[in-house]
Design a protein around this motif. Structure first.
Motif, PDB file in Angstrom:
ATOM      1  N   ILE A  63       0.850  -1.186   0.000  1.00  0.00           N
ATOM      2  CA  ILE A  63       0.000   0.000   0.000  1.00  0.00           C
ATOM      3  C   ILE A  63       0.888   1.239   0.000  1.00  0.00           C
ATOM      4  O   ILE A  63       1.713   1.430   0.902  1.00  0.00           O
ATOM      5  CB  ILE A  63      -0.934   0.023   1.228  1.00  0.00           C
ATOM      6  N   MET A  64       0.722   2.097  -1.015  1.00  0.00           N
ATOM      7  CA  MET A  64       1.548   3.298  -1.148  1.00  0.00           C
ATOM      8  C   MET A  64       0.761   4.579  -0.881  1.00  0.00           C
ATOM      9  O   MET A  64       1.348   5.600  -0.512  1.00  0.00           O
ATOM     10  CB  MET A  64       2.177   3.349  -2.538  1.00  0.00           C
ATOM     11  N   THR A  65      -0.538   4.567  -1.105  1.00  0.00           N
ATOM     12  CA  THR A  65      -1.402   5.701  -0.739  1.00  0.00           C
ATOM     13  C   THR A  65      -2.699   5.126  -0.210  1.00  0.00           C
ATOM     14  O   THR A  65      -3.088   3.995  -0.544  1.00  0.00           O
ATOM     15  CB  THR A  65      -1.717   6.608  -1.948  1.00  0.00           C
ATOM     16  N   MET A  66      -3.381   5.911   0.617  1.00  0.00           N
ATOM     17  CA  MET A  66      -4.652   5.454   1.178  1.00  0.00           C
ATOM     18  C   MET A  66      -5.549   6.650   1.419  1.00  0.00           C
ATOM     19  O   MET A  66      -5.107   7.683   1.920  1.00  0.00           O
ATOM     20  CB  MET A  66      -4.416   4.672   2.477  1.00  0.00           C
ATOM     21  N   ARG A  67      -6.812   6.494   1.036  1.00  0.00           N
ATOM     22  CA  ARG A  67      -7.802   7.558   1.250  1.00  0.00           C
ATOM     23  C   ARG A  67      -9.086   6.901   1.747  1.00  0.00           C
ATOM     24  O   ARG A  67      -9.753   6.179   0.996  1.00  0.00           O
ATOM     25  CB  ARG A  67      -8.023   8.334  -0.052  1.00  0.00           C
ATOM     26  N   ARG A  68      -9.425   7.126   3.023  1.00  0.00           N
ATOM     27  CA  ARG A  68     -10.607   6.513   3.626  1.00  0.00           C
ATOM     28  C   ARG A  68     -11.773   7.495   3.600  1.00  0.00           C
ATOM     29  O   ARG A  68     -11.603   8.682   3.879  1.00  0.00           O
ATOM     30  CB  ARG A  68     -10.317   6.086   5.057  1.00  0.00           C
ATOM     31  N   MET A  69     -12.968   6.963   3.306  1.00  0.00           N
ATOM     32  CA  MET A  69     -14.154   7.812   3.241  1.00  0.00           C
ATOM     33  C   MET A  69     -15.332   7.093   3.896  1.00  0.00           C
ATOM     34  O   MET A  69     -16.323   6.740   3.246  1.00  0.00           O
ATOM     35  CB  MET A  69     -14.492   8.151   1.782  1.00  0.00           C
ATOM     36  N   ALA A  75      -7.055   2.973  -2.292  1.00  0.00           N
ATOM     37  CA  ALA A  75      -5.630   2.823  -1.997  1.00  0.00           C
ATOM     38  C   ALA A  75      -4.916   2.475  -3.291  1.00  0.00           C
ATOM     39  O   ALA A  75      -5.516   1.911  -4.212  1.00  0.00           O
ATOM     40  CB  ALA A  75      -5.396   1.730  -0.956  1.00  0.00           C
ATOM     41  N   HIS A  76      -3.662   2.852  -3.367  1.00  0.00           N
ATOM     42  CA  HIS A  76      -2.811   2.396  -4.461  1.00  0.00           C
ATOM     43  C   HIS A  76      -1.868   1.340  -3.902  1.00  0.00           C
ATOM     44  O   HIS A  76      -1.217   1.561  -2.876  1.00  0.00           O
ATOM     45  CB  HIS A  76      -2.007   3.546  -5.068  1.00  0.00           C
ATOM     46  N   ILE A  77      -1.832   0.193  -4.582  1.00  0.00           N
ATOM     47  CA  ILE A  77      -0.882  -0.839  -4.178  1.00  0.00           C
ATOM     48  C   ILE A  77       0.157  -0.995  -5.279  1.00  0.00           C
ATOM     49  O   ILE A  77      -0.129  -0.817  -6.467  1.00  0.00           O
ATOM     50  CB  ILE A  77      -1.571  -2.178  -3.852  1.00  0.00           C
ATOM     51  N   MET A  78       1.376  -1.296  -4.875  1.00  0.00           N
ATOM     52  CA  MET A  78       2.503  -1.381  -5.805  1.00  0.00           C
ATOM     53  C   MET A  78       3.110  -2.781  -5.753  1.00  0.00           C
ATOM     54  O   MET A  78       3.482  -3.262  -4.673  1.00  0.00           O
ATOM     55  CB  MET A  78       3.576  -0.340  -5.449  1.00  0.00           C
ATOM     56  N   ASP A  79       3.174  -3.428  -6.923  1.00  0.00           N
ATOM     57  CA  ASP A  79       3.918  -4.678  -7.019  1.00  0.00           C
ATOM     58  C   ASP A  79       5.198  -4.417  -7.817  1.00  0.00           C
ATOM     59  O   ASP A  79       5.568  -3.258  -8.044  1.00  0.00           O
ATOM     60  CB  ASP A  79       3.060  -5.795  -7.629  1.00  0.00           C
ATOM     61  N   HIS A  80       5.879  -5.459  -8.262  1.00  0.00           N
ATOM     62  CA  HIS A  80       7.173  -5.261  -8.922  1.00  0.00           C
ATOM     63  C   HIS A  80       7.037  -4.669 -10.317  1.00  0.00           C
ATOM     64  O   HIS A  80       8.043  -4.282 -10.931  1.00  0.00           O
ATOM     65  CB  HIS A  80       7.948  -6.574  -8.989  1.00  0.00           C
ATOM     66  N   THR A  81       5.799  -4.553 -10.824  1.00  0.00           N
ATOM     67  CA  THR A  81       5.609  -3.990 -12.171  1.00  0.00           C
ATOM     68  C   THR A  81       5.059  -2.566 -12.147  1.00  0.00           C
ATOM     69  O   THR A  81       5.085  -1.896 -13.184  1.00  0.00           O
ATOM     70  CB  THR A  81       4.643  -4.865 -12.994  1.00  0.00           C
ATOM     71  N   GLY A  82       4.554  -2.107 -11.018  1.00  0.00           N
ATOM     72  CA  GLY A  82       4.002  -0.758 -10.960  1.00  0.00           C
ATOM     73  C   GLY A  82       2.864  -0.648  -9.957  1.00  0.00           C
ATOM     74  O   GLY A  82       2.668  -1.522  -9.110  1.00  0.00           O
ATOM     75  N   ARG A  83       2.083   0.427 -10.085  1.00  0.00           N
ATOM     76  CA  ARG A  83       0.989   0.695  -9.141  1.00  0.00           C
ATOM     77  C   ARG A  83      -0.369   0.530  -9.812  1.00  0.00           C
ATOM     78  O   ARG A  83      -0.522   0.779 -10.999  1.00  0.00           O
ATOM     79  CB  ARG A  83       1.074   2.129  -8.611  1.00  0.00           C
ATOM     80  N   ILE A  84      -1.349   0.136  -9.006  1.00  0.00           N
ATOM     81  CA  ILE A  84      -2.731   0.096  -9.457  1.00  0.00           C
ATOM     82  C   ILE A  84      -3.633   0.482  -8.285  1.00  0.00           C
ATOM     83  O   ILE A  84      -3.311   0.199  -7.126  1.00  0.00           O
ATOM     84  CB  ILE A  84      -3.100  -1.298 -10.013  1.00  0.00           C
ATOM     85  N   GLN A  85      -4.731   1.148  -8.595  1.00  0.00           N
ATOM     86  CA  GLN A  85      -5.652   1.577  -7.540  1.00  0.00           C
ATOM     87  C   GLN A  85      -6.556   0.419  -7.125  1.00  0.00           C
ATOM     88  O   GLN A  85      -6.964  -0.409  -7.944  1.00  0.00           O
ATOM     89  CB  GLN A  85      -6.509   2.752  -8.018  1.00  0.00           C
ATOM     90  N   MET A  86      -6.870   0.397  -5.832  1.00  0.00           N
ATOM     91  CA  MET A  86      -7.802  -0.571  -5.273  1.00  0.00           C
ATOM     92  C   MET A  86      -8.957   0.192  -4.637  1.00  0.00           C
ATOM     93  O   MET A  86      -8.746   1.216  -3.966  1.00  0.00           O
ATOM     94  CB  MET A  86      -7.101  -1.423  -4.221  1.00  0.00           C
ATOM     95  N   TYR A  87     -10.172  -0.299  -4.853  1.00  0.00           N
ATOM     96  CA  TYR A  87     -11.366   0.302  -4.253  1.00  0.00           C
ATOM     97  C   TYR A  87     -11.951  -0.713  -3.286  1.00  0.00           C
ATOM     98  O   TYR A  87     -12.257  -1.858  -3.655  1.00  0.00           O
ATOM     99  CB  TYR A  87     -12.377   0.660  -5.334  1.00  0.00           C
ATOM    100  N   ALA A  88     -12.089  -0.326  -2.029  1.00  0.00           N
ATOM    101  CA  ALA A  88     -12.611  -1.214  -0.987  1.00  0.00           C
ATOM    102  C   ALA A  88     -13.892  -0.625  -0.419  1.00  0.00           C
ATOM    103  O   ALA A  88     -13.920   0.544   0.001  1.00  0.00           O
ATOM    104  CB  ALA A  88     -11.581  -1.392   0.125  1.00  0.00           C
ATOM    105  N   LYS A  89     -14.958  -1.427  -0.394  1.00  0.00           N
ATOM    106  CA  LYS A  89     -16.260  -0.979   0.089  1.00  0.00           C
ATOM    107  C   LYS A  89     -16.739  -1.928   1.180  1.00  0.00           C
ATOM    108  O   LYS A  89     -16.660  -3.156   1.024  1.00  0.00           O
ATOM    109  CB  LYS A  89     -17.247  -0.960  -1.084  1.00  0.00           C
ATOM    110  N   ARG A  90     -17.242  -1.360   2.277  1.00  0.00           N
ATOM    111  CA  ARG A  90     -17.637  -2.197   3.411  1.00  0.00           C
ATOM    112  C   ARG A  90     -18.722  -3.200   3.026  1.00  0.00           C
ATOM    113  O   ARG A  90     -18.713  -4.348   3.458  1.00  0.00           O
ATOM    114  CB  ARG A  90     -18.106  -1.327   4.572  1.00  0.00           C
ATOM    115  N   ASP A  91     -19.681  -2.770   2.194  1.00  0.00           N
ATOM    116  CA  ASP A  91     -20.789  -3.647   1.826  1.00  0.00           C
ATOM    117  C   ASP A  91     -20.310  -4.868   1.053  1.00  0.00           C
ATOM    118  O   ASP A  91     -20.959  -5.919   1.079  1.00  0.00           O
ATOM    119  CB  ASP A  91     -21.822  -2.884   0.991  1.00  0.00           C
ATOM    120  N   ASP A  92     -19.183  -4.734   0.324  1.00  0.00           N
ATOM    121  CA  ASP A  92     -18.657  -5.861  -0.452  1.00  0.00           C
ATOM    122  C   ASP A  92     -17.728  -6.743   0.380  1.00  0.00           C
ATOM    123  O   ASP A  92     -17.740  -7.970   0.247  1.00  0.00           O
ATOM    124  CB  ASP A  92     -17.901  -5.345  -1.680  1.00  0.00           C
ATOM    125  N   LEU A  93     -16.908  -6.129   1.194  1.00  0.00           N
ATOM    126  CA  LEU A  93     -15.945  -6.893   1.992  1.00  0.00           C
ATOM    127  C   LEU A  93     -16.573  -7.508   3.231  1.00  0.00           C
ATOM    128  O   LEU A  93     -16.087  -8.511   3.757  1.00  0.00           O
ATOM    129  CB  LEU A  93     -14.771  -5.988   2.417  1.00  0.00           C
TER     130      LEU A  93
END
Length: 503
Positions: A63-69, A75-93
């Motif tokens: 996790i490289m950035t995080m924005r809670r609402m 959040a942006h997560i970074m693996d060995h190839t680069g970054r991608i955004q992740m969207y997390a929602k309480r109703d889904d998780l």
């Protein structure tokens, strides 16, 4: 670090330890054993199209950035190839998993299963359907912050840019400065291309001792160690040369080694006490043949690393297209200083050095004086690939005497962008001459030259069995990597360079 900053850092560490304990209390293991990754950030971003059906992926990263609402987070997560955004929602998780996610921090490593979609702002993201904590970061990352000024320009501050700290904390450097990783990927490609080039010509890669009872093959001071069981003093090798030439005597046609060497000398932008060399020895060839091989090798390697005939180094565009320029050492000095040194005795050479403002040690002989003048007044002017040939005999105790020039040897060094990149000889295979050269080196050592070579009786004995005419080459992998990546310092191309201990 100021006291207030230290207290803030301690508070952050304390809070992360509390989160760790709270995760354990909720039955969440903060350090996982594995995660079934089936996708990478760069590939997901490159392959996404709005027309394709939603794709479910399992992706993992830091996790490289995080924005809670409230009930949702980005959040942006970074693996060995680069970054991608992740969207997390309480109703889904689900409430339990989402509450655990609220105990995550920047720096934590997570695994995310979800479908790929495009957000309302247009960013390709992974909509999380489940999440697994893989490693809890107990120390906060020094993540840079961004703000936008009144003119709308993005301003980045608190960057992890301190060079010395980056070298000491290389894992943080790689996390926070992704371009650093690219340098080391290119280094790997360079070594692979070099091996392939040599293997394709039938040369055999071998291994020779790192711990040696006598050091030799270069003019350098060694690191000294002690073997307890044998109760003997040993040296970390300063070069591979004498052992590789023993193999030529033994019947190998061509051998090479890519290895760590160690020299107990000063450190600067071009020198590290521990460094990587490639040495190659080929029977029945001479230094003129080796020049052509080096031209072809470096052209091939640069094509593999940079996909180009050229490389940008600082403000210089280096062209690796053969043939390279060739100059004798005497001619290069005359061209760049106006001084004609050929034929001068020691007093004449010292007078020339004084005219050029070159400082000399009292122990310097004629060859050393010529070398000092060349080093201080010529080297940094050799930008495009240039072979400097035909060195004073005194400087090259392992090279054959020049076949037409008295007092010189058949040797070249390749200079690019003001640095020595390669060194090669027509190898000395006359054991009588070699013994005389070692004896002269012993005289220089007695005169005060602590980089003069040691007398290796076993090597002389090996030569007495007969070594065919041989061409030898050494290339500094670290310097070549600097050249092909545009790095300013050797520490930029060594993952863990030697550093003075912190107080």
């Amino acid at each position: 670090m100021e006291q207030g900053q230290t207290e803030d850092l301690n508070d952050l560490r304390r809070r992360r330890r509390e989160e760790y304990n709270e995760l354990l209390a909720h039955g969440v293991q903060p350090f996982a054993y594995e995660y079934p990754v089936d996708a990478e950030a760069a590939e997901v971003l490159a392959s996404f199209t709005d027309e394709a059906p939603q794709r479910t992926v399992k992706i993992a990263g830091r996790i490289m950035t995080m924005r809670r609402m409230g009930k949702a987070s980005f959040a942006h997560i970074m693996d060995h190839t680069g970054r991608i955004q992740m969207y997390a929602k309480r109703d889904d998780l689900g409430e339990e998993m989402y509450d655990a996610f609220k105990l995550h921090d920047i720096g934590d490593i997570v695994g995310v299963t979800g479908y790929v979609f495009r957000t309302r702002t247009g960013e390709v993201s992974v909509h999380a359907q489940s999440m697994t904590l893989l490693a809890k970061s107990l120390r906060p990352l020094p993540v840079p912050k961004e703000k936008t000024d009144e003119q709308g320009n993005k301003v980045v501050f608190d960057q992890f840019t301190d060079k010395e700290l980056r070298y000491r904390k290389r894992p943080l450097d790689l996390i926070l400065n992704p371009s650093v990783k690219e340098t080391f990927v290119k280094r790997s490609h360079l070594i692979r291309a070099m091996r392939q080039f040599l293997d394709n010509r039938g040369y055999i890669e071998v291994e020779t001792p790192v711990l040696q009872p006598l050091y030799g093959g270069a003019a350098a001071r060694p690191f000294v160690t002690h073997h307890n069981a044998l109760d003997i003093q040993l040296y970390l090798r300063i070069a591979d040369e004498l052992y590789l030439k023993r193999l030529i005597v033994g019947g190998f046609h061509g051998v090479y080694e890519i290895s760590k060497d160690f020299r107990n000398e000063g450190m600067d932008r071009n020198h590290n006490p521990e460094f990587t060399m490639m040495e190659l020895y080929v029977a029945y060839k001479d230094y003129r043949w080796m020049m052509e091989l080096v031209e072809e090798m470096l052209f091939t390697i640069n094509r593999a690393v940079n996909n180009s005939n050229t490389a940008m180094v600082g403000g210089n565009e280096i062209d690796f297209t053969p043939p390279f320029k060739r100059l004798t050492m005497f001619d290069s000095i005359a061209e760049h200083t106006g001084e004609q040194l050929r034929g001068l005795d020691e007093s004449g050479l010292r007078a020339a050095a004084r005219r050029l403002g070159v400082h000399l040690e009292d122990s310097a002989g004629p060859g050393k004086i010529i070398d000092e003048i060349f080093s201080e007044r010529v080297e940094d002017k050799l930008i495009q690939p240039t072979f400097i040939t035909d060195y004073p005999l005194e400087l090259s105790p392992l090279a054959k005497k020049h076949r037409t020039e008295e007092g010189l040897v058949e040797r070249f060094e390749l200079y690019i962008n003001g640095q020595e990149i390669a060194n090669a000889f027509s190898e000395l295979n006359d054991p009588i001459d070699q013994k005389e050269r070692f004896t002269e080196q012993a005289r220089l050592r007695a005169r005060g030259d602590d980089e003069a070579m040691t007398f290796d009786e076993d090597y002389i004995e090996t030569l007495e069995y007969g070594m065919p005419p041989t061409a030898g080459l050494g290339i500094g992998i670290d310097r070549l990597t600097m050249l092909l990546t545009g790095a300013e310092s050797i520490r930029d191309v060594i993952l863990f360079p030697t550093m003075r201990p912190e107080k």
